[in-house]
Motif scaffolding. Structure first.
Motif, PDB file in Angstrom:
ATOM      1  N   LEU A 267      -1.531  -1.839  -8.554  1.00  0.00           N
ATOM      2  CA  LEU A 267      -2.440  -2.857  -9.074  1.00  0.00           C
ATOM      3  C   LEU A 267      -1.668  -4.073  -9.593  1.00  0.00           C
ATOM      4  N   THR A 268      -0.537  -3.815 -10.214  1.00  0.00           N
ATOM      5  CA  THR A 268       0.304  -4.916 -10.679  1.00  0.00           C
ATOM      6  C   THR A 268       0.725  -5.810  -9.513  1.00  0.00           C
ATOM      7  N   MET A 269       1.157  -5.185  -8.443  1.00  0.00           N
ATOM      8  CA  MET A 269       1.601  -5.963  -7.288  1.00  0.00           C
ATOM      9  C   MET A 269       0.434  -6.686  -6.640  1.00  0.00           C
TER      10      MET A 269
ATOM     11  N   ALA B   8       3.122 -17.535 -19.744  1.00  0.00           N
ATOM     12  CA  ALA B   8       2.198 -16.519 -20.227  1.00  0.00           C
ATOM     13  C   ALA B   8       1.579 -15.732 -19.073  1.00  0.00           C
ATOM     14  N   ASP B   9       1.939 -16.080 -17.858  1.00  0.00           N
ATOM     15  CA  ASP B   9       1.364 -15.398 -16.706  1.00  0.00           C
ATOM     16  C   ASP B   9       1.584 -13.897 -16.768  1.00  0.00           C
ATOM     17  N   GLU B  10       2.788 -13.502 -17.144  1.00  0.00           N
ATOM     18  CA  GLU B  10       3.103 -12.079 -17.149  1.00  0.00           C
ATOM     19  C   GLU B  10       2.267 -11.317 -18.173  1.00  0.00           C
ATOM     20  N   HIS B  11       2.080 -11.913 -19.336  1.00  0.00           N
ATOM     21  CA  HIS B  11       1.225 -11.276 -20.339  1.00  0.00           C
ATOM     22  C   HIS B  11      -0.191 -11.088 -19.805  1.00  0.00           C
ATOM     23  N   TYR B  12      -0.672 -12.151 -19.210  1.00  0.00           N
ATOM     24  CA  TYR B  12      -2.037 -12.114 -18.694  1.00  0.00           C
ATOM     25  C   TYR B  12      -2.172 -11.034 -17.629  1.00  0.00           C
ATOM     26  N   LEU B  13      -1.205 -11.030 -16.732  1.00  0.00           N
ATOM     27  CA  LEU B  13      -1.254 -10.080 -15.622  1.00  0.00           C
ATOM     28  C   LEU B  13      -1.123  -8.644 -16.119  1.00  0.00           C
ATOM     29  N   THR B  14      -0.321  -8.455 -17.129  1.00  0.00           N
ATOM     30  CA  THR B  14      -0.176  -7.125 -17.721  1.00  0.00           C
ATOM     31  C   THR B  14      -1.515  -6.641 -18.277  1.00  0.00           C
TER      32      THR B  14
ATOM     33  N   ALA C 194       0.872  -1.174   0.000  1.00  0.00           N
ATOM     34  CA  ALA C 194       0.000   0.000   0.000  1.00  0.00           C
ATOM     35  C   ALA C 194       0.908   1.223   0.000  1.00  0.00           C
ATOM     36  N   GLY C 195       0.426   2.263  -0.629  1.00  0.00           N
ATOM     37  CA  GLY C 195       1.138   3.529  -0.512  1.00  0.00           C
ATOM     38  C   GLY C 195       2.275   3.754  -1.480  1.00  0.00           C
TER      39      GLY C 195
END
Lengths: 203, 203
Positions: free
Chosen positions: B86-88, B178-184, B77-78
């Motif tokens: 949001l990414t985190m 592909a996790d990173e693409h999805y998360l992006t 937070a913060g």
DNA sequence: GTCTATACTAAGATAGAC
DNA sequence: GTCTATCTTAGTATAGAC
């Protein structure tokens, strides 16, 4: 529902029970009873070689229905309004997931290696839905990288599926009370992303 | 992993097998063998009254772990940047789903009425995650109607869960390619919606 | 095609020796 | 606490009469 054959009734009741209780937890005796045969008589085996063959027949029937429902999508192309079309597409995707909910519930409860046919049927369904949404998105943002459209298509379908997955654990098709709220937010969220991608193109 | 008790090993192996094969498809004999006991000996029953009690112990252990992981969320937070936070948060939500994947896999395969404890554990998890995302959203768009924030929170979590649900059918935790693409894409989509809600407030 | 009866197998759980 | 041995129940599937 006049004069259905015993075989048909067996498939129907078996799939219903598989969906409610799971495949392995449903006994041949239960299926016979539900289909109006004497429980414990092997009468079922005059129609199907084994429990597995009965499941296969149920899967095939669902696949036939799926094929019969094709090409409905063309109905809501060309409204010309992104938001309106997306709303209808979302409703359509949810209705397909509902049509397939029994099969999805059964598939979710069977170890993947136990029925390749079931695993394939499930995968084919999702591949189709992913592609359907991705294609539609590409129509509205033609310069989008195919990979981005595919990911966004998957995200949209996954969200709807996740929404149903909670209710999928239970047998009841779930009341549609909050469905409209969810669908409204789903539409707004995807539309917002697509709009921003149309302007900042190439992405 | 030095000197774990037999009881602990039984729980560990049972939950692993339940996750791979399902609860009813996993036999006591298998569990005993996996835990290094003589298969077929009732040795398991000196530690647990029944197969059901063994499952309950596994669920409770997972709930204990869940409690031990609380209050990590405050860590990110913060940052002050919507997109970065949001990414985190997305990464965190995915990691929680992965930690709970075994329990989710087991829960997905058991008829809802068969284990209220399991159904409750699953529901509590999702309620918590829904609220976590909704609260964070509210922090960035304070004038949002609580209902809208809740729906958007559910949508975000559902999308991540749906993404994992495909892989959840299998036992392997799924490659993160592909996790990173999805998360992006997930981050960009939610951020876009939240931004638009911040300006057109009251909605 | 459906019935009664039963063979066969596997599972959950218990008894008692060590 | 773990073993060998066994009880009991339930499920899949088959045989043969009607």
């Amino acid at each position: 529902m006049p004069a259905t054959s015993t075989r048909e009734r067996l498939v129907t009741e078996a799939m219903r029970l598989f969906g409610e209780q799971g495949y392995s937890a449903t006994s041949i005796v239960q299926i016979e009873a539900a289909a109006g045969l004497a429980p414990g008589s092997g009468a079922l085996y005059h129609h199907f070689k084994s429990k597995q063959a009965l499941l296969d027949a149920g899967i095939d029937r669902q696949l036939d229905r799926r094929h019969a429902m094709r090409d409905i999508r063309a109905l809501f192309a060309g409204l010309g309004d992104l938001h309106a079309e997306l709303t209808m597409l979302g409703r359509y995707l949810l209705s397909v997931l509902d049509d397939e909910s029994q099969l999805l519930r059964i598939a979710a409860r069977i170890p993947a290696h136990q029925s390749a046919r079931l695993t394939d049927a499930r995968a084919a369904l999702f591949d189709g839905l992913y592609a359907e949404l991705a294609d539609w998105i590409t129509g509205w943002a033609p310069d989008l990288k195919p990979e981005t459209a595919a990911t966004l298509g998957a995200l949209g379908v996954d969200a709807l599926h996740g929404r149903r997955a909670a209710g999928t654990a239970f047998a009841t098709p779930q009341p549609g009370t909050a469905d409209e709220h969810y669908l409204t937010e789903w539409t707004a969220t995807l539309a917002s992303r697509i709009e921003s991608l149309r302007h900042g193109d190439g992405q």
